[in-house]
Design an enzyme around this catalytic site. Structure first.
Site, short mmCIF file in Angstrom:
data_model
loop_
_atom_site.label_atom_id
_atom_site.label_comp_id
_atom_site.label_asym_id
_atom_site.label_seq_id
_atom_site.Cartn_x
_atom_site.Cartn_y
_atom_site.Cartn_z
N GLU A 1 38.42 -12.95 -8.67
CA GLU A 1 38.95 -13.11 -7.32
C GLU A 1 40.20 -13.97 -7.35
OE1 GLU A 1 39.56 -11.92 -4.43
OE2 GLU A 1 37.48 -11.34 -4.79
N LYS B 1 42.03 -15.30 -15.20
CA LYS B 1 41.69 -16.01 -13.97
C LYS B 1 41.85 -17.52 -14.17
CE LYS B 1 39.91 -17.25 -10.10
NZ LYS B 1 39.04 -16.81 -9.08
N CYS C 1 38.32 -24.28 -6.89
CA CYS C 1 38.67 -23.63 -8.16
C CYS C 1 39.51 -24.44 -9.14
CB CYS C 1 39.41 -22.33 -7.89
SG CYS C 1 38.32 -21.03 -7.35
C1 UDX Z 1 43.11 -21.06 -5.44
C2 UDX Z 1 44.01 -19.94 -5.98
O1 UDX Z 1 45.25 -19.93 -5.27
C3 UDX Z 1 43.31 -18.60 -5.85
O2 UDX Z 1 44.10 -17.56 -6.42
C4 UDX Z 1 41.98 -18.68 -6.58
O3 UDX Z 1 41.28 -17.47 -6.55
C5 UDX Z 1 41.12 -19.82 -6.02
O4 UDX Z 1 41.85 -21.04 -6.10
P1 UDX Z 1 42.51 -22.04 -3.05
O5 UDX Z 1 41.83 -23.14 -3.80
O6 UDX Z 1 41.77 -21.38 -1.95
O7 UDX Z 1 42.94 -20.88 -4.06
O8 UDX Z 1 43.85 -22.64 -2.41
P2 UDX Z 1 45.37 -22.82 -2.85
O9 UDX Z 1 46.22 -22.28 -1.79
O10 UDX Z 1 45.62 -22.33 -4.21
O11 UDX Z 1 45.52 -24.41 -2.81
C6 UDX Z 1 44.85 -25.27 -3.70
C7 UDX Z 1 45.24 -26.71 -3.46
O12 UDX Z 1 46.58 -26.95 -3.87
C8 UDX Z 1 45.16 -27.15 -2.01
O13 UDX Z 1 44.58 -28.43 -1.94
C9 UDX Z 1 46.60 -27.17 -1.55
O14 UDX Z 1 46.83 -28.07 -0.50
C10 UDX Z 1 47.30 -27.60 -2.83
N1 UDX Z 1 48.71 -27.19 -2.89
C11 UDX Z 1 49.04 -25.87 -2.91
C12 UDX Z 1 49.71 -28.16 -2.94
O15 UDX Z 1 49.43 -29.36 -2.93
N2 UDX Z 1 51.01 -27.75 -3.03
C13 UDX Z 1 51.38 -26.44 -3.07
O16 UDX Z 1 52.58 -26.16 -3.17
C14 UDX Z 1 50.36 -25.46 -3.00
#
Ligand code: UDX
Ligand code: ADP
Length: 470
Positions: A172, A227, A283
């Site tokens: 995923e 992944k 994740c």
């Molecule tokens: C992530 C992956 O993006 C996704 O592909 C995978 O399947 C599951 O893990 P998710 O954890 O839902 O998804 O959120 P994501 O948007 O990746 O953000 C993760 C963390 O990074 C958040 O705490 C977000 O605030 C932080 N983040 C993200 C930043 O601090 N800066 C950024 O530029 C992007």
């Protein structure tokens, strides 16, 4: 193996299983989909007629559930029945990091995966295709296969028919908060496996709404490792930009300007370079720890240390923010009121797993602060669980602070010495600083760790501002 899939069962009705199967059902009205879970409350919530009470908040999800639920999408606790009836079974159960035993703190706890595999082994019909959806350590498909085949080794009893299973990896890539859009329009779909007709069967499902060019097939191990690697790369970008945010604060550079300039290089790109309080979510940390565990296992010490550093910077960024808040508030926050705006690990989700807010709030409470926490989607029960301490308005021990859940920015700001923005919710972008500044105690501080607020306006109304990387 067969290629026409009429019935699907998904084990696990969580953040992955729920939205994924909803989008499958939406795009494949000819397939009956049953999402099963051992958690009765969760299944009840998925079946709640009031769509605002679904267990997971995702933009666009409620509309899909409304359209498909009861038609070709069903939520149930009858795991046995739906395993027995299905042509394809997805495993979407939780895989947290082990908290004890061998690999503690790094390896994934596969007990829920193992349990699901045993249930499938016992109840599934012959020729069922099993699909790994949960993020798993590389070579887990092997474990699943062995368990599935365990039925076949009980051959002493000639009445037990041999069953055939194939295992596919279909990781995923959805990000919470945009799960429906990610599932509807994915960058790619990855299918790992070695049985061509099973791969074709799964591909056939995705082809109902996704172009062939976007569906990538690989061997099982490449799929599982891709992944982990994708998540490790994304997390690494965040730790990289966060490390530079501290350097910006020291030198007078501005992290937003730096990120813009760096991201305009088409080789780098502008995604995942927003500085913040550190990455959270279910994740990133888990997958990097898993990668580290794998590297240690294979004796790749230098590689293991390299990825360890991404996590260390993430921890450091959170601690750094707490220290800055305490320092700016004259070195003590004992008995001071602090508004916490945002508790979810990112905007547009009610998920708090690994949210930077948890550690920051725990540290601030430990420092004696009285926190007023507001988040548009996270409820007080969840916060209570995460902070491992109950809401307490009349703490007798003044040395240790307390927290209280409030339902608006205004309430959180009443008599507050400081406001800390920890999640980038849209409503924090347009705060009325004229109104809020009057509610706060002077001198008042705004700490913006997500760079979303109008800090110039806050300054105009007499609020001192610290924003990350500035
Ligand atoms: C992530 C992956 O993006 C996704 O592909 C995978 O399947 C599951 O893990 P998710 O954890 O839902 O998804 O959120 P994501 O948007 O990746 O953000 C993760 C963390 O990074 C958040 O705490 C977000 O605030 C932080 N983040 C993200 C930043 O601090 N800066 C950024 O530029 C992007
Ligand atoms: P994810 O983010 O990976 O979806 P969640 O914790 O949100 O993780 O969801 C996983 C779900 O899997 C939980 O609702 C849990 O109750 C369910 N689950 C775990 N083990 C089993 C099992 N053996 N059978 C059915 N459901 C299970």
């Amino acid at each position: 193996m067969k290629s026409e899939i009429k019935k699907i069962c998904c084990i696990g009705a969580g953040y992955v299983g729920g939205p994924t199967m909803a989008v499958f059902a939406y795009n494949c009205p000819h397939i009956q989909i049953n999402v099963v879970d051992i958690n009765e409350d969760r299944i009840k919530s998925w079946n709640n007629p009031d769509l605002s009470l679904l267990p997971i908040y995702e933009p666009g999800l409620a509309a899909i559930i409304k359209k498909c639920r009861g038609k070709n999408l069903h939520f149930s606790t009858d795991i046995k029945k739906h395993i027995q009836n299905s042509d394809m079974i997805f495993i979407s159960v939780n895989t947290p990091t082990k908290t004890k035993g061998i690999g503690k703190g790094k390896a994934l706890d596969l007990k829920w995966i193992e349990k699901s595999a045993r249930q499938i082994s016992n109840y599934a019909k012959n020729n069922t295709i099993v699909v790994e959806k949960s993020t798993l350590p590389v070579r887990t498909a092997d474990t699943i296969k062995k368990i599935l085949e365990s039925v076949n080794t009980k051959e002493q009893n000639p009445k037990i028919k041999r069953k055939n299973f194939t295992v596919l990896s279909n990781p995923e890539f959805l990000a919470e908060g945009s799960a429906v859009d990610n599932l509807q329009n994915p960058d790619r779909v990855l299918i790992g496996g070695d049985d061509d007709s099973s791969i074709e069967a799964l591909k056939g499902i995705y082809l109902n709404w996704i172009k062939n060019e976007k569906i990538l097939t690989t061997n099982l191990w490449s799929s599982e490792l891709s992944k982990l690697t994708a998540n490790a790369f994304l997390a690494q970008r965040i730790s990289s930009i966060n490390s530079i945010s501290a350097l910006c604060e020291a030198t007078g550079a501005d992290i937003k300007e730096v990120a813009l300039a760096v991201g305009m290089d088409s080789r780098i790109g502008n995604n995942f370079i927003s500085a913040g309080p550190g990455f959270g979510g279910s994740c990133f940390k888990k997958d990097i720890l898993n990668l580290i565990y794998l590297c240690d296992y294979y004796g790749l010490d230098k590689v293991s240390k390299y990825w360890q550093q991404v996590i260390e910077i993430n921890n450091w960024q959170r601690e750094r923010i707490t220290n800055i808040v305490v320092n700016k508030l004259f070195g003590t926050i004992s008995d001071k009121k602090i508004a916490i705006l945002g508790f979810a690990f990112k905007a547009n989700t009610n998920d708090t797993r690994e949210s930077p807010a948890i550690l920051i709030c725990k540290d601030l409470i430990e420092e004696g602060g009285n926190l007023r926490i507001y988040d548009p989607k996270v409820n007080s029960k969840q916060i209570e669980k995460d902070l491992s301490c109950i809401q307490n308005q009349n703490n007798l021990d003044k040395e240790i602070g307390n927290w209280k859940f409030v339902n608006s920015i205004e309430k959180a700001s009443e008599d507050a010495d400081g406001i800390i923005i920890l999640t980038e919710w849209d409503e924090f972008k347009n705060i009325n600083w004229s109104k809020i500044s009057q509610k706060m105690r002077k001198p008042s501080w705004l700490f913006d760790t997500r760079l979303v607020s109008n800090t110039n306006e806050a300054k105009l109304f007499g609020i001192d501002v610290w924003s990350l990387g500035n």
